[in-house]
Design a protein around this motif. Sequence first.
Motif, PDB file in Angstrom:
ATOM      1  N   LEU A 176      36.117  -3.603  62.975  1.00 39.74           N
ATOM      2  CA  LEU A 176      35.557  -4.306  61.830  1.00 39.74           C
ATOM      3  C   LEU A 176      36.636  -5.083  61.082  1.00 39.74           C
ATOM      4  CD1 LEU A 176      33.080  -1.622  60.417  1.00 39.74           C
ATOM      5  CD2 LEU A 176      32.557  -3.612  61.831  1.00 39.74           C
ATOM      6  N   LYS A 177      37.848  -4.535  61.022  1.00 44.69           N
ATOM      7  CA  LYS A 177      38.949  -5.248  60.381  1.00 44.69           C
ATOM      8  C   LYS A 177      39.272  -6.526  61.131  1.00 44.69           C
ATOM      9  CE  LYS A 177      42.422  -5.780  57.548  1.00 44.69           C
ATOM     10  NZ  LYS A 177      42.248  -6.035  56.109  1.00 44.69           N
ATOM     11  N   GLN A 178      39.256  -6.487  62.449  1.00 46.71           N
ATOM     12  CA  GLN A 178      39.520  -7.682  63.253  1.00 46.71           C
ATOM     13  C   GLN A 178      38.419  -8.726  63.083  1.00 46.71           C
ATOM     14  OE1 GLN A 178      40.011  -6.364  67.294  1.00 46.71           O
ATOM     15  NE2 GLN A 178      41.802  -5.095  66.810  1.00 46.71           N
ATOM     16  N   MET A 179      37.186  -8.282  62.870  1.00 46.76           N
ATOM     17  CA  MET A 179      36.064  -9.200  62.698  1.00 46.76           C
ATOM     18  C   MET A 179      35.950  -9.718  61.273  1.00 46.76           C
ATOM     19  SD  MET A 179      34.958  -9.385  65.723  1.00 46.76           S
ATOM     20  CE  MET A 179      33.477 -10.346  65.435  1.00 46.76           C
ATOM     21  N   SER A 224      25.504  -0.834  51.776  1.00 49.50           N
ATOM     22  CA  SER A 224      25.621   0.483  52.387  1.00 49.50           C
ATOM     23  C   SER A 224      24.677   0.591  53.577  1.00 49.50           C
ATOM     24  CB  SER A 224      25.300   1.587  51.366  1.00 49.50           C
ATOM     25  OG  SER A 224      23.972   1.475  50.906  1.00 49.50           O
ATOM     26  N   ILE A 225      25.071   1.403  54.549  1.00 53.88           N
ATOM     27  CA  ILE A 225      24.280   1.634  55.756  1.00 53.88           C
ATOM     28  C   ILE A 225      24.028   3.127  55.881  1.00 53.88           C
ATOM     29  CG2 ILE A 225      24.249   1.476  58.275  1.00 53.88           C
ATOM     30  CD1 ILE A 225      25.930  -1.023  58.074  1.00 53.88           C
ATOM     31  N   LEU A 236      23.561  -4.173  62.692  1.00 55.54           N
ATOM     32  CA  LEU A 236      23.060  -4.491  61.355  1.00 55.54           C
ATOM     33  C   LEU A 236      23.921  -5.534  60.653  1.00 55.54           C
ATOM     34  CD1 LEU A 236      22.020  -0.953  60.018  1.00 55.54           C
ATOM     35  CD2 LEU A 236      20.529  -2.771  60.847  1.00 55.54           C
ATOM     36  N   LEU A 237      25.212  -5.543  60.931  1.00 56.34           N
ATOM     37  CA  LEU A 237      26.101  -6.490  60.262  1.00 56.34           C
ATOM     38  C   LEU A 237      25.961  -7.905  60.788  1.00 56.34           C
ATOM     39  CD1 LEU A 237      29.406  -4.459  59.793  1.00 56.34           C
ATOM     40  CD2 LEU A 237      27.581  -4.888  58.148  1.00 56.34           C
ATOM     41  N   LYS A 238      25.163  -8.109  61.837  1.00 56.17           N
ATOM     42  CA  LYS A 238      24.913  -9.468  62.312  1.00 56.17           C
ATOM     43  C   LYS A 238      24.156 -10.295  61.270  1.00 56.17           C
ATOM     44  CE  LYS A 238      24.809  -8.525  67.291  1.00 56.17           C
ATOM     45  NZ  LYS A 238      23.983  -8.562  68.526  1.00 56.17           N
TER      46      LYS A 238
END
Length: 392
Positions: free
Chosen positions: A167-170, A75-76, A140-142
């Motif tokens: 985010l779906k594409q990544m 969670s963020i 942060l997701l890095k």
Amino acid sequence: MKRFLTTEQALAQLFEEEPIEERDMVIIPPNPSAVSDEKDFDENDLTNVGVLPSDTAGELEIHNSQFGIFKHHLSIDEQMIPYRGRHSCKMFIKGKPIRFGYKSWILASSDGYVFSFDIYQGKSENKYEYGLGGKVIIKLLKALQKPNYHKIYFDNFFTSFKLLSYLKQMGYFATGTVRDNRIEHCPVESIKVVAKKERGYYDYRFEKLNEIFVVRWNDNSVVTVASTCHTISLLSNVSRYSKKISSKIKIPQPNMVTAYNKHMGGVDLCDNLISTYRIKIRGKKWWWPIFTNFIDVALVNSWKIWKFVNRDDKKSLLAFRREVTNYLLRTPVKIEKNSSTGHASQFALQCENPIDSSGHYLSKIIDGKRRRWILPYALKIYVPNMSNRTPY
């Protein structure tokens, strides 16, 4: 018998029927030099404003993720670091338990383990395609090595249709509450219409191109949730109080809302643990509250790992902090002379071959002056009898 697994082996079992939390295993930490893509990490731009000396924030970030991202649900959310002095980064947020202080964005597991953070440094002149919330999420997701191993949850400050599509594409699985003006004209029933329905009523739509599911559910108020990995099934029943019959009733709840409520509170749980035993030592430097907050975060993370490895030990956070403190007090410290720190006090007495700091006493002597002693038996001083003292 415990099973010793590497981080990748443990993460590979997250999608099995038996949850990883119920396995009796110990995760072997990987090579710290290959933890994640830290080379692309820009040190939170802290060096530009001098938030902390000696890159303390970057070092703590590396240590927080030294065991890899070993939790499935993340969670963020924001965290407030209390501070009432003067600084351009200090913020005021009305209605928060901590109204004045520094704001920090946190990536944490659902049980409160902090993996990454980013200190908010004020408004930037650059415009971001996905807004401030999207910029924070992407940064942060890095820290994640394998996006498809995790599910990310965040609130409506961050969520937008464009961000979920990106985010779906990544390859990220994301779920979050969303504001009404960020669903890109989704034909779901309006908030006014859903609010007039009975409690537990919901309406949903599915966007095929980006595979985004949107549900609007009527509870105490109308809640809108968007997700790229959850749907409304299976429905669960939740208990709510009804004023009409003055008792609790059961109402249906979509699976998206259930998953969000279950896994979203990781940052709040960490804040609760930190605030219970927060370091109260005050300093005159504006960066001191941030530094002490990092120590509290490190202690909470260490306690979480202790509980994960030692399943049978029910040691509390307070007992763990006391044990860490006692260990540090017993650890010998070698003090080197530094000309920049000035000269030693004329009243300081040194003794040859000191054992450690556990024999460090401050006592009055005959002439009435207070002097610092390395060993209790260096001269004739009063040493209190600790044998009758009640242990913790």
